[in-house]
Design a protein around this motif. Structure first.
Motif, short mmCIF file in Angstrom:
data_model
loop_
_atom_site.label_atom_id
_atom_site.label_comp_id
_atom_site.label_asym_id
_atom_site.label_seq_id
_atom_site.Cartn_x
_atom_site.Cartn_y
_atom_site.Cartn_z
N GLY A 1 -47.24 12.29 -8.18
CA GLY A 1 -46.60 12.18 -9.48
C GLY A 1 -45.67 10.99 -9.53
O GLY A 1 -45.06 10.61 -8.53
N SER A 2 -45.58 10.40 -10.70
CA SER A 2 -44.79 9.18 -10.85
C SER A 2 -43.32 9.39 -10.56
O SER A 2 -42.65 8.52 -9.99
N GLN A 3 -42.79 10.56 -10.91
CA GLN A 3 -41.35 10.77 -10.75
C GLN A 3 -40.92 10.88 -9.29
O GLN A 3 -39.82 10.49 -8.93
N GLU A 4 -41.79 11.41 -8.44
CA GLU A 4 -41.46 11.45 -7.01
C GLU A 4 -41.42 10.03 -6.45
O GLU A 4 -40.50 9.67 -5.71
N ALA A 5 -42.41 9.24 -6.80
CA ALA A 5 -42.44 7.85 -6.32
C ALA A 5 -41.22 7.08 -6.83
O ALA A 5 -40.57 6.35 -6.07
N MET A 6 -40.89 7.25 -8.10
CA MET A 6 -39.75 6.53 -8.67
C MET A 6 -38.43 7.05 -8.11
O MET A 6 -37.45 6.30 -8.02
N HIS A 7 -38.37 8.32 -7.73
CA HIS A 7 -37.17 8.85 -7.10
C HIS A 7 -36.88 8.11 -5.80
O HIS A 7 -35.73 7.71 -5.54
N TYR A 8 -37.91 7.93 -4.99
CA TYR A 8 -37.70 7.23 -3.72
C TYR A 8 -37.36 5.76 -3.96
O TYR A 8 -36.56 5.17 -3.22
N LEU A 9 -37.94 5.17 -5.00
CA LEU A 9 -37.57 3.79 -5.33
C LEU A 9 -36.11 3.71 -5.76
O LEU A 9 -35.42 2.74 -5.43
N LEU B 1 -43.51 5.94 -17.05
CA LEU B 1 -42.09 5.75 -16.76
C LEU B 1 -41.20 6.02 -17.97
O LEU B 1 -41.62 5.89 -19.11
N THR B 2 -39.96 6.38 -17.66
CA THR B 2 -38.95 6.53 -18.70
C THR B 2 -38.46 5.15 -19.13
O THR B 2 -38.74 4.13 -18.46
N VAL B 3 -37.69 5.10 -20.20
CA VAL B 3 -37.13 3.83 -20.67
C VAL B 3 -36.23 3.22 -19.60
O VAL B 3 -36.27 2.01 -19.33
N ALA B 4 -35.41 4.06 -18.97
CA ALA B 4 -34.50 3.58 -17.93
C ALA B 4 -35.28 3.01 -16.75
O ALA B 4 -34.91 1.97 -16.19
N GLN B 5 -36.36 3.67 -16.36
CA GLN B 5 -37.17 3.19 -15.24
C GLN B 5 -37.87 1.88 -15.59
O GLN B 5 -37.96 0.98 -14.76
N ARG B 6 -38.36 1.77 -16.80
CA ARG B 6 -38.99 0.52 -17.23
C ARG B 6 -37.98 -0.63 -17.23
O ARG B 6 -38.32 -1.76 -16.86
#
Length: 235
Positions: free
Chosen positions: A144-152, A180-185
């Motif tokens: 899932g994208s959110q797990e990957a982005m969490h580690y980033l 991605l969320t707006v903040a992540q983008r």
């Protein structure tokens, strides 16, 4: 009485010296094995077709086992062990002629690698590279994208401007862009602009631009930011 005390002191010194010698030998053997594991990995990167064989993989597996047997609380050794699992996974899934239950094996190996990475993070929580490795692991596992982005985000906290963090935000962030969320983008766009501003990172960016989807999304962000990047002008 004094003689007894002196003998006890001497015995204490000898025991401490023996303990130091044993520990030094253990650390030395673990270090030697870690160099051997790293050498195998570099050899496979340079010459995959002829060097990544079943026999060589078995040798590297044994060396990795010995490394951890001698010293299992070193964060770098945990990363090397994770990389060894990933090489094993690649060989079994891609190069081996017959491998049963590939999807199950892939999941098992990637979860095993993740455990080594997580252990490394426990031992060394301020090293961005390992969080990037965890993000890539999550991506490969399709966690899932959110797990990957969490580690980033964890990599960003401890190494916001580290090249490994910036490029990971580009490669992983742009590949997951629709999710991605707006903040992540915004964070991905910031990383892209930072990479463009540093000449020493341009080579890596040029290589990434060879991927059509990456180039399309990166160039769209450059256009919005008003940045005239040469690779975006090429058809």
């Amino acid at each position: 009485m004094a003689q007894v005390r002196d003998k006890l002191c001497l015995l204490g010194v000898l025991l401490v010296s023996l303990w130091v010698a044993v520990v030094s030998v253990q650390y030395g053997l673990a270090n030697a094995n870690s160099y051997a594991v790293d050498a195998w990995h570099k050899r496979w990167q340079q010459n995959l077709s002829s060097q990544l064989t079943a026999n060589n993989l078995d040798v590297a597996e044994q060396v990795t086992h010995d490394m951890l047997a001698w010293q299992n609380t070193h964060p770098h050794y945990q990363v090397l062990a994770a990389k060894q699992v990933e090489w094993n996974n690649f060989f079994k899934l891609v190069l081996a002629s017959e491998t049963a239950n590939k999807s199950i094996l892939k999941k098992h190996n990637l979860l095993k690698a993740q455990k080594y990475y997580l252990r490394s993070v426990e031992l060394r929580p301020t090293w961005p590279n390992t969080y990037v490795d965890l993000a890539k692991n999550a991506l490969y596992r399709k966690a899932g994208s959110q797990e990957a982005m969490h580690y980033l985000s964890m990599a960003r906290k401890v190494g916001e401007n580290a090249p490994v963090t910036l490029f990971a935000y580009l490669e992983i962030g742009l590949s997951l862009w629709p999710e991605l969320t707006v903040a992540q983008r915004t964070q991905v766009a910031e990383a892209l602009l930072k990479v463009e501003q540093h000449d020493f990172m341009h080579r890596g960016l040029s290589q990434a631009m060879l991927k059509p989807q990456f180039k399309q999304r990166a160039c769209a962000l450059y256009l919005l930011a008003g940045v005239d990047y040469a690779a975006c002008a090429k058809a």
